[in-house]
Write an enzyme that holds these catalytic residues in place. Structure first.
Site, PDB file in Angstrom:
ATOM      1  N   LYS A 122       0.838  -1.204   0.000  1.00 57.31           N
ATOM      2  CA  LYS A 122       0.000   0.000   0.000  1.00 57.31           C
ATOM      3  C   LYS A 122       0.874   1.255   0.000  1.00 57.31           C
ATOM      4  O   LYS A 122       0.614   2.209  -0.730  1.00 57.31           O
ATOM      5  CB  LYS A 122      -0.934   0.004   1.211  1.00 57.31           C
TER       6      LYS A 122
ATOM      7  N   ALA B  67      -1.592   0.691   6.644  1.00 57.17           N
ATOM      8  CA  ALA B  67      -1.781  -0.442   7.546  1.00 57.17           C
ATOM      9  C   ALA B  67      -2.724  -1.451   6.917  1.00 57.17           C
ATOM     10  O   ALA B  67      -3.523  -1.108   6.044  1.00 57.17           O
ATOM     11  CB  ALA B  67      -2.332   0.030   8.887  1.00 57.17           C
ATOM     12  N   ASP B  68      -2.604  -2.679   7.380  1.00 59.89           N
ATOM     13  CA  ASP B  68      -3.544  -3.724   6.990  1.00 59.89           C
ATOM     14  C   ASP B  68      -3.759  -4.629   8.195  1.00 59.89           C
ATOM     15  O   ASP B  68      -2.800  -5.070   8.824  1.00 59.89           O
ATOM     16  CB  ASP B  68      -3.019  -4.538   5.808  1.00 59.89           C
ATOM     17  N   THR B  69      -5.019  -4.878   8.511  1.00 61.86           N
ATOM     18  CA  THR B  69      -5.380  -5.708   9.657  1.00 61.86           C
ATOM     19  C   THR B  69      -6.093  -6.960   9.164  1.00 61.86           C
ATOM     20  O   THR B  69      -7.005  -6.868   8.350  1.00 61.86           O
ATOM     21  CB  THR B  69      -6.314  -4.944  10.621  1.00 61.86           C
TER      22      THR B  69
END
Length: 190
Positions: free
Chosen positions: A57, A73-75
């Site tokens: 990203k 961010a990635d969760t």
């Protein structure tokens, strides 16, 4: 200026809580393609996946904002090392909530921050235990999903909303489960 490389309304809410000034830019990344590149056998593999997603990203928008701070961010939710992303439809959402019921799962957020020409990447893990699936939880799950509560949320729930009813216990950073481990992010941004 901080560039938030995310379309997550929860990440925007968290940054707003801390009075951080930012601009939202949605990175164009094929997350499924990245996920398919990983064979996940342990927690370290889970961490590598979310970090890779956050870096992808960041790289997708870094050239447009070389003089700014970029936060991506990635969760993901992992049950027995299997990633549970966002539900495809209401049936998928109910099935995810049933799988999580009575079990512990990991919520891992990968974060990448571009600042002063350098990229810092890390992950934060929280452990969440769901209540057992009984008639009360089943009724709550059906209502939650029907009202759109699971839409766009990894694991089909949001701990910050009505989805909290499913949670029995959390170990670790609450805001990580929401979508951004703000304490760790704030330390880097400061």
């Amino acid at each position: 200026m901080i560039i938030l490389g995310s379309s997550s309304p929860r990440r925007r809410d968290i940054l707003n809580m801390f009075n951080l000034s930012f601009k939202v830019v949605k990175p164009n990344v094929d997350e499924e393609k990245i996920k398919n590149m990983f064979e996940i056998n342990c927690e370290k593999d889970c961490e590598k996946l979310v970090k890779s997603l956050s870096v992808a990203k960041l790289n997708a928008i870094k050239e447009e904002y070389p003089d700014d701070i970029i936060l991506c961010a990635d969760t993901l939710v992992f049950l027995n090392n299997a990633p549970l992303g966002k539900p495809k439809d209401r049936t998928d959402a109910i099935n995810m909530l049933k799988k999580l019921a009575g079990n512990k799962h990991l919520v891992i957020t990968g974060v990448s921050i571009y600042k002063n020409g350098e990229i810092q990447t890390f992950s934060t893990t929280s452990i969440v235990r769901f209540r057992k699936y009984d008639k009360t939880i089943e009724k709550a799950a059906l209502k939650y999903v029907e009202n759109g509560g699971s839409d766009g949320k990894a694991g089909s729930y949001g701990i910050q909303d009505y989805g909290a009813i499913f949670v029995e216990k959390i170990e670790g950073d609450f805001y990580n489960v929401v979508g951004l481990p703000i304490e760790a992010v704030y330390r880097i941004l400061s």
